[in-house]
Motif scaffolding. Structure first.
Motif, short mmCIF file in Angstrom:
data_model
loop_
_atom_site.label_atom_id
_atom_site.label_comp_id
_atom_site.label_asym_id
_atom_site.label_seq_id
_atom_site.Cartn_x
_atom_site.Cartn_y
_atom_site.Cartn_z
N ILE A 199 0.85 -1.19 0.00
CA ILE A 199 0.00 0.00 0.00
C ILE A 199 0.89 1.24 0.00
O ILE A 199 1.75 1.39 0.87
CB ILE A 199 -0.94 0.02 1.22
N LEU A 200 0.66 2.10 -0.99
CA LEU A 200 1.37 3.37 -1.09
C LEU A 200 0.36 4.49 -0.84
O LEU A 200 -0.68 4.54 -1.50
CB LEU A 200 2.01 3.52 -2.47
N MET A 201 0.67 5.37 0.11
CA MET A 201 -0.18 6.53 0.37
C MET A 201 0.27 7.65 -0.58
O MET A 201 1.46 7.96 -0.65
CB MET A 201 -0.05 7.00 1.82
N LEU A 202 -0.68 8.24 -1.30
CA LEU A 202 -0.41 9.34 -2.23
C LEU A 202 -1.30 10.50 -1.80
O LEU A 202 -2.51 10.46 -2.02
CB LEU A 202 -0.74 8.90 -3.66
N THR A 203 -0.71 11.50 -1.15
CA THR A 203 -1.52 12.50 -0.47
C THR A 203 -0.85 13.86 -0.39
O THR A 203 0.37 13.96 -0.48
CB THR A 203 -1.85 12.00 0.96
N ALA A 204 -1.65 14.88 -0.20
CA ALA A 204 -1.13 16.23 0.01
C ALA A 204 -0.69 16.45 1.46
O ALA A 204 -0.08 17.45 1.78
CB ALA A 204 -2.18 17.27 -0.38
N MET A 205 -1.01 15.51 2.33
CA MET A 205 -0.70 15.62 3.75
C MET A 205 0.78 15.27 3.98
O MET A 205 1.13 14.11 4.06
CB MET A 205 -1.57 14.69 4.58
#
Length: 181
Positions: free
Chosen positions: A124-130
Motif C-alpha cells: 500500500i502506497l499513500m499518495l496525499t497532500a498531507m
C-alpha cells in the motif's frame, strides 16, 4: 465525464454500485497542475501490475491512470474510501494506492481495514497532500508500505511502485538478506 472529460480514465470495478457512483462528485482543487513531471513512463523492467487507485481528485486520478496504463499496467479507480474497501476485498491487486483525504472512509481508516481483514501482503502506497510527519506516522502505523506527497513526479510514483513490487516478490520467494558470522 467529470470536468468535461469524456475519455476513458480507468476501468471501474464491475462490483461497484453504479447508482452510488452517480452520487459521488469529484471535489477539491486540482493538484495535477502542480505535478512537475507529466512525461512518458520509463522502461518497464517489472511485470505489468494490477493496481487499485483510491483517489477523489479527478485530475490526479486521470493523470495517474493514463501514465500507468501507458506503461501497460491495469489501473482500477475507486473515488471514495468505501468503494475502495469494496474493491480491495473483492479483487486481488498487486498494489494499492490510497489518498488520505477521501470521502466516507479516510485513507488511514481504509489502510487499517485492509490490513485487519487479512490483506497483509498487498503493498500500500499513500499518495496525499498531507506532508506532515504526524500523517506519515499515522499512515505507516496503519500498515502503509510507502508514502508520497503531492505534488509529485509521476516518474517517482512509477519508481516507488516498482520498488514495492520488487520487495513484495522477494518476500514471496523467501529471498532474505542474512547476516552471518
Amino acid at each position: 465525464g467529470p470536468n468535461g472529460g469524456d475519455g476513458k480514465v480507468c476501468a471501474m470495478m464491475k462490483a461497484t454500485n453504479s447508482a452510488l457512483q452517480s452520487q459521488i462528485e469529484w471535489r477539491g482543487p486540482s493538484t495535477v497542475d502542480r505535478i512537475p513531471d507529466r512525461g512518458k513512463p520509463g522502461p518497464q523492467w517489472w511485470r505489468a501490475m494490477k493496481i487499485l487507485l483510491v483517489e477523489d481528485d479527478y485530475d490526479v486520478a486521470k493523470s495517474v491512470c493514463e501514465y500507468l496504463e501507458a506503461a501497460s499496467h491495469q489501473v482500477e479507480l475507486a473515488p471514495d474510501g468505501l468503494i475502495g474497501l469494496d474493491c480491495a476485498t473483492r479483487e486481488r491487486y498487486d498494489c494499492i494506492i490510497l489518498d488520505i483525504s477521501l470521502p466516507r472512509l479516510t485513507g488511514i481508516q481504509l489502510c487499517e481495514r485492509i490490513r485487519s481483514l487479512g490483506f497483509g501482503r498487498v503493498p500500500i502506497l499513500m499518495l496525499t497532500a498531507m506532508g506532515a510527519l504526524s500523517y506519515k506516522e499515522e499512515a505507516f502505523n496503519a500498515g502503509a508500505d510507502d508514502y508520497l506527497v503531492k505534488p509529485f513526479a509521476l516518474k517517482e510514483l512509477e519508481l516507488r511502485l516498482a520498488a514495492l513490487m520488487r520487495r513484495s516478490a522477494e518476500s514471496k520467494t523467501g529471498k532474505h538478506l542474512k547476516v552471518g558470522d
